[in-house]
Design an enzyme around this catalytic site. Sequence first.
Site, PDB file in Angstrom:
ATOM      1  N   ASP A  45     -12.779  -1.412 -11.231  1.00 12.07           N
ATOM      2  CA  ASP A  45     -12.825  -1.727  -9.803  1.00 12.07           C
ATOM      3  C   ASP A  45     -13.441  -3.123  -9.640  1.00 12.07           C
ATOM      4  O   ASP A  45     -14.553  -3.358 -10.120  1.00 12.07           O
ATOM      5  CB  ASP A  45     -13.696  -0.667  -9.104  1.00 12.07           C
ATOM      6  CG  ASP A  45     -13.605  -0.753  -7.592  1.00 12.07           C
ATOM      7  OD1 ASP A  45     -13.478  -1.875  -7.052  1.00 12.07           O
ATOM      8  OD2 ASP A  45     -13.667   0.315  -6.946  1.00 12.07           O
ATOM      9  N   TYR A  52      -9.010  -5.964   6.683  1.00  9.57           N
ATOM     10  CA  TYR A  52      -8.152  -6.726   5.758  1.00  9.57           C
ATOM     11  C   TYR A  52      -8.158  -8.210   6.120  1.00  9.57           C
ATOM     12  O   TYR A  52      -8.426  -9.067   5.282  1.00  9.57           O
ATOM     13  CB  TYR A  52      -6.746  -6.144   5.840  1.00  9.57           C
ATOM     14  CG  TYR A  52      -5.709  -6.773   4.930  1.00  9.57           C
ATOM     15  CD1 TYR A  52      -5.673  -6.472   3.566  1.00  9.57           C
ATOM     16  CD2 TYR A  52      -4.742  -7.639   5.444  1.00  9.57           C
ATOM     17  CE1 TYR A  52      -4.697  -7.029   2.742  1.00  9.57           C
ATOM     18  CE2 TYR A  52      -3.772  -8.190   4.628  1.00  9.57           C
ATOM     19  CZ  TYR A  52      -3.750  -7.881   3.277  1.00  9.57           C
ATOM     20  OH  TYR A  52      -2.785  -8.432   2.471  1.00  9.57           O
ATOM     21  N   ARG A  84       5.186   0.068   4.305  1.00 14.04           N
ATOM     22  CA  ARG A  84       5.552  -1.170   4.989  1.00 14.04           C
ATOM     23  C   ARG A  84       7.013  -1.103   5.452  1.00 14.04           C
ATOM     24  O   ARG A  84       7.775  -0.211   5.068  1.00 14.04           O
ATOM     25  CB  ARG A  84       5.293  -2.379   4.072  1.00 14.04           C
ATOM     26  CG  ARG A  84       3.820  -2.730   4.045  1.00 14.04           C
ATOM     27  CD  ARG A  84       3.488  -3.848   3.096  1.00 14.04           C
ATOM     28  NE  ARG A  84       3.339  -3.391   1.718  1.00 14.04           N
ATOM     29  CZ  ARG A  84       2.962  -4.163   0.702  1.00 14.04           C
ATOM     30  NH1 ARG A  84       2.696  -5.431   0.911  1.00 14.04           N
ATOM     31  NH2 ARG A  84       2.849  -3.665  -0.517  1.00 14.04           N
TER      32      ARG A  84
END
Length: 327
Positions: free
Chosen positions: A69, A158, A199
Site C-alpha cells: 500500500d 479525489y 465509468r
Amino acid sequence: MTTYRYSDQAGNHAAVLVAGGAGFLGAHLCRRLLEQGETVICLDNLETGSWDRIEPLLADPKFSMFEHDVVEPIRINHSLKEIYNLACPASPKHYQLDPPGTLLTCVYGARNLLELAREKSARILQASTSEVYGNPLEHPQHESYRGNVNIVGLRSCYDEGKRCAETLFADYSRRYGIDIKIARIFNTYGPGMSLDDGRLVSNLIVQALNDEPMTIYGDGSQTRSLCYVDDMIDGLISLMESAPTFSGPVNLGNPDEATIIDIAEQIQALTASAVPLVRHALPPDDPMQRCPVIILAQRHLNWQPRISLSDGLRHTIADFSVRVSCV
Ligand code: NAD
Ligand code: UDP
C-alpha cells in the site's frame, strides 16, 4: 492464485517502478515498458487492480510484483531509474467508497514515492487528472487554468487529493531537486477496463452487450473528451522521457469532445444494439464539460492522440465482448 511478492528477482539493471501497475492504465504501461526491454516492478495493493491483468506478465523474468500500500513507507532493494505513480482508484464509484482513504492514498502515496525517488535518485511521474479543473469555468482547459473544485463535495477526496499531490511534487522538486513530471490525464478508456469499473465507457458497453438499458446520468448533454489507452501510454512514456527542463503539468487527452448522448449512440451503433437509454440523476458536482488544450504536449513531447473514438470503441467492444460472454 499464489501471492508473488517482490524479492529482488528483477535482475541488476535499474528498474522502472509502476505504482498502481495492476490497474487499467498501469497494466498497459507495465506491458509496454517490458516490450521496450525495461525491468519493471509493479507495486500495488490490488484495491481496484487485479491479478488477472498482470498474470501474463509474471512469466517475464524482468517483471515482478510487490504487493504493498503506497500509504505505508516503501522500501525497495533494487536500484530504480524511474517511478510512475498511478496508485489511486480512478472511477468515482471506487474512489467514493472510502473517501478519506482516497485522499490519503493521493497525499501519502505521493509523499512516500517522492521519498523513494529521492533515495534512489530516480525520475518520478505523477498521474494527475483533469479533475484538478473541477467543473471548469474555462473551456477548453489550458494547464494555466486553476480550476473550480468544490472543496467539500463528494468528488473532492479525489480532486483535492490529486491537487495536493501536484503541490507535493512541485515542492519536492524545488526543495530537493527531484526530477519530476506531472501528467494531467483526461478520461481514458480501452481494452482491459474492469467490467464493473463503473465509468461511462465500461458501463455502456457492458449494458449494450447484455441487452440492458444504457444508463445516462442527467440529460446527457455534459461532455467528455475520451482518449484511447494506447495513445495515453505513448503520452506517459514520452513525458517520462522528456527533457529534464520540462516537468509539466501537461494535459494528456484527446481534444475530440463529445456529449454523453453522442458517445452512447456511437456504442449503440457499434454494438448493433437497440437497447434504450434510461435517465438517472446527475451525480453532484459532475463536471459539465471537459476538453484538453494539448499545445504543450504537442510542443514538448511531440505527442497527440492518433486513435479515433470510433476505432478505439471498436477495439474496446471487441475485448469486452469476449469477457462479457465468459461471465
Ligand atoms: P485503476 O483504478 O484501474 O488503477 C489504479 C491502481 O492503483 C489499481 O491497481 C489499484 O489497486 C492501485 N491502488 C489504489 N490504491 C492504492 C494504494 N493505496 N496502494 C497501492 N496501489 C493502489 O485506475 P486507472 O484508470 O488505471 O488510473 C490509473 C491512474 O491514472 C490513477 O492514479 C488515476 O487517478 C489516473 N487517471 C486515470 C484516468 C482514466 O481515465 N483512466 C484519468 C485521469 C487520471
Ligand atoms: N456517466 C453516465 N452513465 C454512466 C456512467 C457515467 O452518464 O453509466 C456520465 C457521468 O455522469 C459523467 C460522464 O459520464 O458525466 C463520465 O463519467 P465517468 O465516471 O466515466 O468519469 P468522470 O469524468 O465523471 O470522472
